[in-house]
Motif scaffolding. Sequence first.
Motif, short mmCIF file in Angstrom:
data_model
loop_
_atom_site.label_atom_id
_atom_site.label_comp_id
_atom_site.label_asym_id
_atom_site.label_seq_id
_atom_site.Cartn_x
_atom_site.Cartn_y
_atom_site.Cartn_z
N LEU A 132 70.40 38.87 45.82
CA LEU A 132 69.34 37.61 45.08
C LEU A 132 67.86 37.82 45.87
N LEU A 167 64.30 35.45 41.49
CA LEU A 167 64.42 34.27 40.82
C LEU A 167 62.97 33.71 40.64
N VAL A 275 76.73 31.92 35.99
CA VAL A 275 75.84 31.84 36.82
C VAL A 275 74.37 31.37 36.11
N GLY A 277 70.39 30.88 36.36
CA GLY A 277 69.46 31.55 37.37
C GLY A 277 68.01 30.80 36.49
N LEU A 311 71.34 28.85 40.25
CA LEU A 311 70.59 29.63 41.71
C LEU A 311 69.12 29.25 41.09
N HIS A 320 71.51 23.92 49.94
CA HIS A 320 72.70 23.73 48.97
C HIS A 320 72.48 22.26 48.33
N GLU A 337 74.36 24.12 43.37
CA GLU A 337 72.97 24.70 43.45
C GLU A 337 72.71 25.22 44.71
N TYR A 338 72.59 26.49 44.61
CA TYR A 338 71.89 27.27 45.68
C TYR A 338 70.61 27.53 45.67
N ASN A 339 69.66 26.92 46.27
CA ASN A 339 68.33 26.96 46.21
C ASN A 339 67.87 28.24 47.38
N VAL A 340 67.59 29.39 46.97
CA VAL A 340 67.55 30.67 47.75
C VAL A 340 66.06 30.67 48.46
N LEU A 373 75.20 37.47 46.61
CA LEU A 373 76.41 36.89 45.89
C LEU A 373 77.40 37.83 45.60
N LEU A 383 78.51 33.30 49.14
CA LEU A 383 76.91 33.37 49.06
C LEU A 383 76.43 33.73 50.86
#
Length: 518
Positions: A132, A167, A275, A277, A311, A320, A337-340, A373, A383
């Motif tokens: 990711l 992303l 998922v 994105g 994502l 998170h 939600e994972y904010n990368v 991931l 993650l």
Amino acid sequence: MSCLALPAHALPSPCDGGQVWEDRNGNGLREDDEPVLPGIQVSDGVDVVRTDANGEYRLPIVGGRTVFLIKPAGYDLPARRDGLPDFWVHVQPEAGPPLKYGGIPEAFPSCRDFGLRPRAAQAGDAALDVLLFADSQVKSAQDVDYYRRDIVQPLAGRHGAALGLTLGDVVDDDLSLYPDVLRTTMSLRVPWLFIPGNHDLDFDAATDEDSLRTFRRHFGPDTFAWEEEAMTFIGLDDVIYRPGKTPAYFGGLREDQFAFLQAYLPTVRKDRLLVIGAHIPFFEEGPRGFRAADRERLFALLEDFPHVLLLSGHTHGQRHWYHDAGTGWHGGTPLHEYNVGAACGAFWSGVKDAEGIPDSTMADGTPNGYARLSVRPGGGYALSWHPARDAADTGIGLHAPKVLRQGAYPAWGVFANVYMGDARTKVEYRVDGGDWKPMKRVEQPDPRVMVENMRDDLADRLRGYDRSPEAGPSPHLWRGALPTDLPAGEHRVEVRAFDRWRGELTASTQYRLEAAGP
């Protein structure tokens, strides 16, 4: 029925379909012994159809759309010459509008055939590993070189992933850098999917509909789906462009995207992870945040799926978020939600290291890097965040004073930035091998970033091309008071955090106590 993109003067009559077959030898041509594939889904971003008994599909001819195959589990796609998986064709009977960075200048027929390569059977419990990236956001050839040496090159030949995702914010408004970023990313030799961000727009486009033409020419559809045995992935352009207005964009979804989701989601298996994105976080508020009505509408479509992960990128920080009724989610459990964090970190800023690469730590204290991931059958996932070129890869950044006065009031502490932590993460510390004690979660700036801010402030000349970012409150920072009633000398501080996916993570530092008189 094969129909390939040709120069405008040689275009065949527009056609509205194609055929999908099993390309067993991978040569891109259907041989007599290669069967057609019925039941394969194909979409133009609005309608979703399945191939019939002859492997054929039909879609309406609507200029400006991109027809794409929804890759089914158990198959691979051939690679285009640029290395991207070959699963789309643009629908454009006539050349598109002239744009600064090219857009889609040529005409395309609206049909094509798709060959799928059967994949060797895998063990039923095999995990799917995905790289990711978020916000590579290069603004120059120099930044592309940073991206190559800092992120991509250390992974090349050793990442072990089966899929890669970016992303959004592939570049920082200069779309002429797309080929360089694409060439660099595809050196990882893994199928890669790109989602657009707010810095990937054709800002001279007259409408939102035309604002991703250059992106689509290089990377394919801006909204799409991709299926694996353990996961269904849906990529969504969630940047609504508003030419000539303030703000120039906000987060949300278009009507055609909802039409696609309403047509496709009923076909998606619920025993695998779904998922979604996008670039702009679904939790983002404010004028440029995600439109609440669109979020609630999307969440209503996802509510019956038991295994969903969101994502996002965009913030150049990491956190998170757990959606509940307050943000329109009414499922049985909170929606994760994972904010990368950003590959470019704080926009390739800060002091350069010995390799000539900027530090680029983000405002929340997270080092720039990439995430992984790992998806398991049955909807489970793990993650992890990996700072760029960090051999230790502890997942924890520590800050402590170097020296304190022996016997002083214990008003100073050690700070632990647990990059993948959240409010439920357990973090402890101990001094000189003593008892483990809990650390307190504090939402304040990471002192390590504040130190860089002060160094920049006090410097007589620039320390780098761009300063480190101004430190902001970190959602994953913990503090523990350092004892001063110990003997004079060096004291070792150990920190451990219990990551829900990686298990126990550890890091250590030290401080010194000095005897001093008034």
